[in-house]
Design an enzyme around this catalytic site. Structure first.
Site, PDB file in Angstrom:
ATOM      1  CD1 TRP A   1      -4.186   2.000   5.528  1.00 33.69           C
ATOM      2  CD2 TRP A   1      -6.276   2.738   5.690  1.00 33.69           C
ATOM      3  NE1 TRP A   1      -4.730   1.998   4.258  1.00 33.69           N
ATOM      4  CE2 TRP A   1      -6.008   2.443   4.336  1.00 33.69           C
ATOM      5  CE3 TRP A   1      -7.539   3.213   6.044  1.00 33.69           C
ATOM      6  CZ2 TRP A   1      -6.960   2.621   3.341  1.00 33.69           C
ATOM      7  CZ3 TRP A   1      -8.486   3.390   5.046  1.00 33.69           C
ATOM      8  CH2 TRP A   1      -8.191   3.089   3.716  1.00 33.69           C
TER       9      TRP A   1
ATOM     10  CE1 TYR B   1      -3.574   2.634   0.703  1.00 36.90           C
ATOM     11  CE2 TYR B   1      -2.276   3.236   2.638  1.00 36.90           C
ATOM     12  CZ  TYR B   1      -3.306   3.502   1.758  1.00 36.90           C
ATOM     13  OH  TYR B   1      -4.073   4.636   1.926  1.00 36.90           O
TER      14      TYR B   1
ATOM     15  CD  GLU C   1      -8.508   7.516   5.312  1.00 37.20           C
ATOM     16  OE1 GLU C   1      -8.526   7.390   6.545  1.00 37.20           O
ATOM     17  OE2 GLU C   1      -7.463   7.424   4.637  1.00 37.20           O
TER      18      GLU C   1
END
Length: 202
Positions: free
Chosen positions: A52, A22, A44
């Site tokens: 995350w 990522y 988000e």
């Protein structure tokens, strides 16, 4: 035999393969596609209060559960869809966040009736990404005037789970802000893309 060159990354990437991928391929790359921006903003929102990596590992499940973040379809979700999502172990089963995703889809569509979503979001930065020269993760901010302004604007337009801290993380991930450490091998490539960026209408 030549020794392999050591790659320097942002410290948060750690050693997790998903996180590294990522970081190397997505984080900080400027995004201008409306659907992709809506997806990232929705994720988000689900991330609020969580890490995350938790969302990242469930991202494909989210895409399947939310019909690839087709806002028009999500905006039509019924009580039955909410229960379907609440019973889906592959996503974050938080009713408030699920209901917010649905109302946010409606708000997103309302914005798109007057302007492209990318133009709307990037407009909070006048279409110009912020390229920071961060040398340590300790220097990275958690919110800025721009993220506060974006938060205020989105809330006024009906969005939920869009606090200024959440939106700063969103801005970092979508390349509105370059917070790669200057020593990170991704700082320069992302900065190059950001400098070439042109947002229609801005």
């Amino acid at each position: 035999m030549t020794a392999a060159k050591t790659i320097t990354r942002c410290t948060w990437a750690g050693s997790d393969a998903d996180y590294i991928r990522y970081h190397d391929e997505e984080w900080g790359v400027p995004m201008t596609d409306d659907r992709a921006l809506f997806e990232k903003l929705t994720l988000e929102g689900f991330q609020a209060g969580l890490s995350w990596i938790t969302i990242l590992r469930k991202r494909e499940n989210f895409r399947q559960a939310f019909h690839n973040f087709d806002a028009e379809r999500i905006a039509r979700y019924s009580a039955r869809d909410i229960e379907r999502l609440m019973n889906n172990e592959g996503i974050i089963r938080n009713r408030a966040k699920i209901e917010a995703a649905i109302s946010n889809a409606k708000a997103y569509l309302a914005i798109r009736e007057r302007t492209p979503f990318a133009q709307y979001l990037w407009g909070f930065l006048d279409g110009r990404p912020v390229i920071n020269a961060v040398e340590s993760s300790k220097e990275i901010r958690t919110e800025t005037d721009a993220s506060k302004s974006m938060s205020k604007g989105l809330k006024a337009d009906g969005f939920r789970f869009v606090g200024s801290t959440t939106l700063y993380a969103f801005m970092q991930s979508t390349g509105m802000v370059n917070d790669h450490l200057v020593s990170c091998f991704r700082h320069a490539p992302c900065a190059k893309l950001q400098k070439k960026l042109k947002i229609a209408g801005l």
